[in-house]
Design a protein around this motif. Sequence first.
Motif, mmCIF file in Angstrom:
data_model
loop_
_atom_site.group_PDB
_atom_site.id
_atom_site.type_symbol
_atom_site.label_atom_id
_atom_site.label_comp_id
_atom_site.label_asym_id
_atom_site.label_seq_id
_atom_site.Cartn_x
_atom_site.Cartn_y
_atom_site.Cartn_z
ATOM 1 N N ILE A 1 33.176 27.484 52.582
ATOM 2 C CA ILE A 1 32.234 26.550 51.959
ATOM 3 C C ILE A 1 31.112 27.299 51.251
ATOM 4 O O ILE A 1 30.651 26.884 50.179
ATOM 5 C CB ILE A 1 31.673 25.592 53.032
ATOM 6 C CG1 ILE A 1 32.753 24.585 53.458
ATOM 7 C CG2 ILE A 1 30.440 24.852 52.529
ATOM 8 C CD1 ILE A 1 32.379 23.750 54.657
ATOM 9 N N VAL B 1 38.692 32.070 48.618
ATOM 10 C CA VAL B 1 38.470 30.793 49.303
ATOM 11 C C VAL B 1 39.776 30.269 49.868
ATOM 12 O O VAL B 1 39.834 29.786 51.005
ATOM 13 C CB VAL B 1 37.841 29.762 48.340
ATOM 14 C CG1 VAL B 1 37.771 28.393 49.004
ATOM 15 C CG2 VAL B 1 36.461 30.214 47.914
ATOM 16 N N GLU B 2 40.844 30.393 49.091
ATOM 17 C CA GLU B 2 42.155 29.908 49.547
ATOM 18 C C GLU B 2 42.621 30.693 50.777
ATOM 19 O O GLU B 2 43.159 30.118 51.730
ATOM 20 C CB GLU B 2 43.175 30.046 48.416
ATOM 21 C CG GLU B 2 44.544 29.472 48.777
ATOM 22 C CD GLU B 2 45.526 29.574 47.626
ATOM 23 O OE1 GLU B 2 46.704 29.219 47.827
ATOM 24 O OE2 GLU B 2 45.115 30.011 46.529
ATOM 25 N N SER C 1 32.571 28.078 48.022
ATOM 26 C CA SER C 1 32.958 26.926 47.200
ATOM 27 C C SER C 1 32.290 25.666 47.758
ATOM 28 O O SER C 1 32.946 24.815 48.364
ATOM 29 C CB SER C 1 34.489 26.772 47.207
ATOM 30 O OG SER C 1 34.900 25.695 46.400
ATOM 31 N N TYR D 1 35.888 28.157 57.935
ATOM 32 C CA TYR D 1 35.611 27.087 56.959
ATOM 33 C C TYR D 1 34.188 27.219 56.419
ATOM 34 O O TYR D 1 33.940 26.951 55.230
ATOM 35 C CB TYR D 1 35.797 25.718 57.613
ATOM 36 C CG TYR D 1 37.245 25.275 57.688
ATOM 37 C CD1 TYR D 1 38.053 25.264 56.554
ATOM 38 C CD2 TYR D 1 37.800 24.856 58.892
ATOM 39 C CE1 TYR D 1 39.373 24.858 56.618
ATOM 40 C CE2 TYR D 1 39.125 24.447 58.968
ATOM 41 C CZ TYR D 1 39.908 24.454 57.831
ATOM 42 O OH TYR D 1 41.225 24.053 57.904
ATOM 43 N N ASP E 1 33.028 13.413 46.944
ATOM 44 C CA ASP E 1 34.193 12.621 46.543
ATOM 45 C C ASP E 1 34.261 11.367 47.418
ATOM 46 O O ASP E 1 34.779 11.411 48.530
ATOM 47 C CB ASP E 1 35.481 13.446 46.691
ATOM 48 C CG ASP E 1 36.701 12.705 46.162
ATOM 49 O OD1 ASP E 1 36.562 11.547 45.722
ATOM 50 O OD2 ASP E 1 37.810 13.287 46.199
ATOM 51 N N ASN F 1 37.195 18.859 50.340
ATOM 52 C CA ASN F 1 38.249 19.018 51.346
ATOM 53 C C ASN F 1 37.876 20.041 52.421
ATOM 54 O O ASN F 1 38.308 19.920 53.573
ATOM 55 C CB ASN F 1 39.559 19.434 50.670
ATOM 56 C CG ASN F 1 40.171 18.306 49.875
ATOM 57 O OD1 ASN F 1 40.488 17.248 50.409
ATOM 58 N ND2 ASN F 1 40.324 18.508 48.574
ATOM 59 N N LEU F 2 37.079 21.039 52.062
ATOM 60 C CA LEU F 2 36.647 22.031 53.048
ATOM 61 C C LEU F 2 35.725 21.384 54.086
ATOM 62 O O LEU F 2 35.815 21.678 55.283
ATOM 63 C CB LEU F 2 35.935 23.188 52.355
ATOM 64 C CG LEU F 2 36.818 24.113 51.497
ATOM 65 C CD1 LEU F 2 35.965 25.153 50.786
ATOM 66 C CD2 LEU F 2 37.882 24.794 52.351
ATOM 67 N N SER G 1 40.649 29.546 53.751
ATOM 68 C CA SER G 1 41.089 28.207 54.151
ATOM 69 C C SER G 1 42.385 28.272 54.951
ATOM 70 O O SER G 1 42.550 27.569 55.962
ATOM 71 C CB SER G 1 41.272 27.325 52.914
ATOM 72 O OG SER G 1 41.686 26.035 53.272
ATOM 73 N N LYS H 1 31.275 22.963 46.546
ATOM 74 C CA LYS H 1 31.588 21.665 45.935
ATOM 75 C C LYS H 1 32.983 21.177 46.297
ATOM 76 O O LYS H 1 33.447 20.167 45.758
ATOM 77 C CB LYS H 1 31.461 21.760 44.410
ATOM 78 C CG LYS H 1 30.073 22.162 43.919
ATOM 79 C CD LYS H 1 29.023 21.126 44.296
ATOM 80 C CE LYS H 1 27.651 21.490 43.736
ATOM 81 N NZ LYS H 1 26.617 20.501 44.119
ATOM 82 N N ASP H 2 33.652 21.861 47.201
ATOM 83 C CA ASP H 2 35.006 21.468 47.608
ATOM 84 C C ASP H 2 34.919 20.502 48.788
ATOM 85 O O ASP H 2 34.664 20.900 49.933
ATOM 86 C CB ASP H 2 35.816 22.711 47.998
ATOM 87 C CG ASP H 2 37.293 22.402 48.208
ATOM 88 O OD1 ASP H 2 37.634 21.230 48.451
ATOM 89 O OD2 ASP H 2 38.116 23.335 48.131
#
Length: 387
Positions: free
Chosen positions: A29, A2-3, A32, A25, A66, A37-38, A6, A34-35
């Motif tokens: 997603i 994922v990193e 991940s 992106y 968030d 920021n993505l 990104s 639930k991130d």
Amino acid sequence: MVEALSKQAAAAFIDEEYDQAIELYTQAISQSPKDANLYVARAQAQIKQENYMDAVDDANKALELDSKLSKAHLRKGVACFHLDEFESAKSAFEAGLALEPSSTQLKTWIRKCVAELDDEMTDAHANGSVPITPAPSTAAAASSADRSAPTTNPAAAAASKPTASSSDADPTAPIAPSAIPVQAAKYRHQWYQTQPWVEVNVLAKKMTPERVDIKIEDQALHVVLRDPSGEEEYTLSTDLYGKVVPTESKYEILGTKIEIRLKKADGLHWATLEKSGAKAAPNYSNPDIERPPAYPSSYAARKPMDWDKLEAEIKVEEKDEKLEGDAALQKLFKDIYSNADEDTRRAMNKSYQESNGTVLSTNWKEIGVKKVECTPPTGMEAKKYGQ
């Protein structure tokens, strides 16, 4: 993984490859979901591509994950602003500013929203679309005129005369706006949609939960607003164009509006908010929806373009192209520079810059220990700028 995705997406965004950034992106997603920021990052890329509805959807998803993410409020506000939803944009910016009070960017956007809302109000008054407060009664107006104007004033004397009957009136004369008893509208609603959501905003300031009743059904929406004493002030009760999922729908009471988010039960694009006979446009990006039938056509589809092959052919043509004059010289210098080592490049840059373009050397040992003087061609004289 994922990193890495990104980082690749961020690099694509910097290179202004926004479609590629969105795709990367999206892959991140999927791994991940639930991130938050993505979603914020993808919303920014969506804004660059002018996919404002998708940007709003991404920003809302980030806020679900968030609610303290000020950048999510910023992205939502920017997208709403470009959709001309200035009230929604202002609310989003204000929510972000509450989380980040020192942000000059958010303050600037809020000022832009205020300016646009002021312009809307000015235009509405100019077009006569804003209801006008009823004028005082004829008796009160006459009494006021008697107190404020001398009896010798012709205008006051004319005002005191009986009004002409409808049969005597000039049919072409405009009706005075103050004579139309229209009640000022206190609340109004607006709506827009994305693929999965329909958002209805009831513009009402400083409402409290005790004054708001909202009921969401499979294909109906009921909104009742009350004044502090409990009397009904506003009602929005309508059968919706399409079906929604009540358990996944929700609403939020904000400072300037009530934001109602209705989860669509299908992927259709609503033609209107209210139920009507207008045909919905299906969203064929949804794999569950079949493509429309194909009809006979004389158009022959072309084979897909092999862009990699085309790029390779262009490079070969450029390499084999025979140039002349300055173009050939420039290509020679370019080839030397691109294939040179670091010292050779430094020598070329230093000699060219210090000599004002009159010397180009590849010998760093010689150039690196001295300043290169301007050496004009034979028969020419070097002069300082302005001489």
